[in-house]
Design an enzyme around this catalytic site. Sequence first.
Site, PDB file in Angstrom:
ATOM      1  CB  CYS A 108       9.735  -3.408  -6.798  1.00 17.44           C
ATOM      2  SG  CYS A 108       8.451  -4.654  -6.675  1.00 17.44           S
ATOM      3  CG  HIS A 210      12.066  -5.646 -10.441  1.00 14.39           C
ATOM      4  ND1 HIS A 210      12.975  -5.323  -9.462  1.00 14.39           N
ATOM      5  CD2 HIS A 210      10.901  -5.890  -9.806  1.00 14.39           C
ATOM      6  CE1 HIS A 210      12.368  -5.376  -8.285  1.00 14.39           C
ATOM      7  NE2 HIS A 210      11.123  -5.712  -8.456  1.00 14.39           N
TER       8      HIS A 210
HETATM    9  N1  GLN Z   1       7.771  -7.891  -1.708  1.00 11.96           N
HETATM   10  C1  GLN Z   1       7.134  -6.825  -2.434  1.00 11.96           C
HETATM   11  C2  GLN Z   1       5.932  -7.291  -3.213  1.00 11.96           C
HETATM   12  O1  GLN Z   1       5.779  -8.451  -3.453  1.00 11.96           O
HETATM   13  C3  GLN Z   1       8.134  -6.164  -3.347  1.00 11.96           C
HETATM   14  C4  GLN Z   1       8.541  -7.061  -4.496  1.00 11.96           C
HETATM   15  C5  GLN Z   1       9.730  -6.590  -5.269  1.00 11.96           C
HETATM   16  O2  GLN Z   1      10.442  -5.685  -4.868  1.00 11.96           O
HETATM   17  N2  GLN Z   1       9.963  -7.253  -6.362  1.00 11.96           N
HETATM   18  O3  GLN Z   1       5.153  -6.467  -3.602  1.00 11.96           O
END
Ligand code: GLN
Length: 262
Positions: A108, A210
């Site tokens: 992510c 995730h």
């Molecule tokens: N902040 C980033 C987004 O919203 C990454 C999110 C994350 O790593 N879950 O895309």
Amino acid sequence: MTNPKSNYTPGAKPYSLRIGWLYPDLMNTYGDRGNVIVLQKRCQWRGIKTEIKEIGIGTSDKDFLSCDLLLMGGAQDTQQEVVAKDLKDKKKTFKAMVENGIPGLYICGGFQYLGEYYKTANGNKLPQLGILNMYTQNPGRERLIGNIAIDAKNLFGKTTILIGFENHGGRTILGKGIKPLGKVLKGFGSNDSAKEEGAIYKNSIGTYFHGPVLPKNPLLADYLIKTALELKYGKKFELEKLDDSLEEKARKVIAKRLSVAI
Ligand code: GLN
């Protein structure tokens, strides 16, 4: 081919991997730490030693370069701004490691760092590592959230279903020459329209999965371990099979919910 456990003779030095865990205090959402535990356990069950090296603000290049495998989790935009500043100093070393084929799993926000820039929901354009020809924009509208299944044929050479959970605002667009990790079967993926997920570059894997990703996808964990061992020791490895029946059960529950055959 070398099977780490069966080829291990008592008294001999065991095979070992040093796992570099990037910014564990800042980049670690939705259970990403589970990926570290999975790699450690799957190595341990096979008699492979592991050492976890935390890489964060102030870590020297020497320590960074000593890692055989890299892991980086995701984060909120706020933490990403902090890390983006620090990464500027590590950029050269990081790039060299990726280019030299050091295997890595980037989740992510971690995945977004591999690209040219990440434009946050507030409109801040954060320069990223620029290792991969891709960029990410967070339009600040609905987040892409939910269970996801992809076919990661690009990585495994044959249809292989990876199961995960995504939660991101950023939409990543791949440029020329960058292969996605897989085709989206159910869920969103890297952006609103392409129906593709993640990216592969050399031995680096970027993904929005995730959850964490490795407990539900032991094949991916073993891919990273095998690739890291082969690069470190300069020979082919055949990893001993483990009992993955529990992991299979977990995969089946999600696959059923998503109506995806695995
Ligand atoms: N902040 C980033 C987004 O919203 C990454 C999110 C994350 O790593 N879950 O895309």
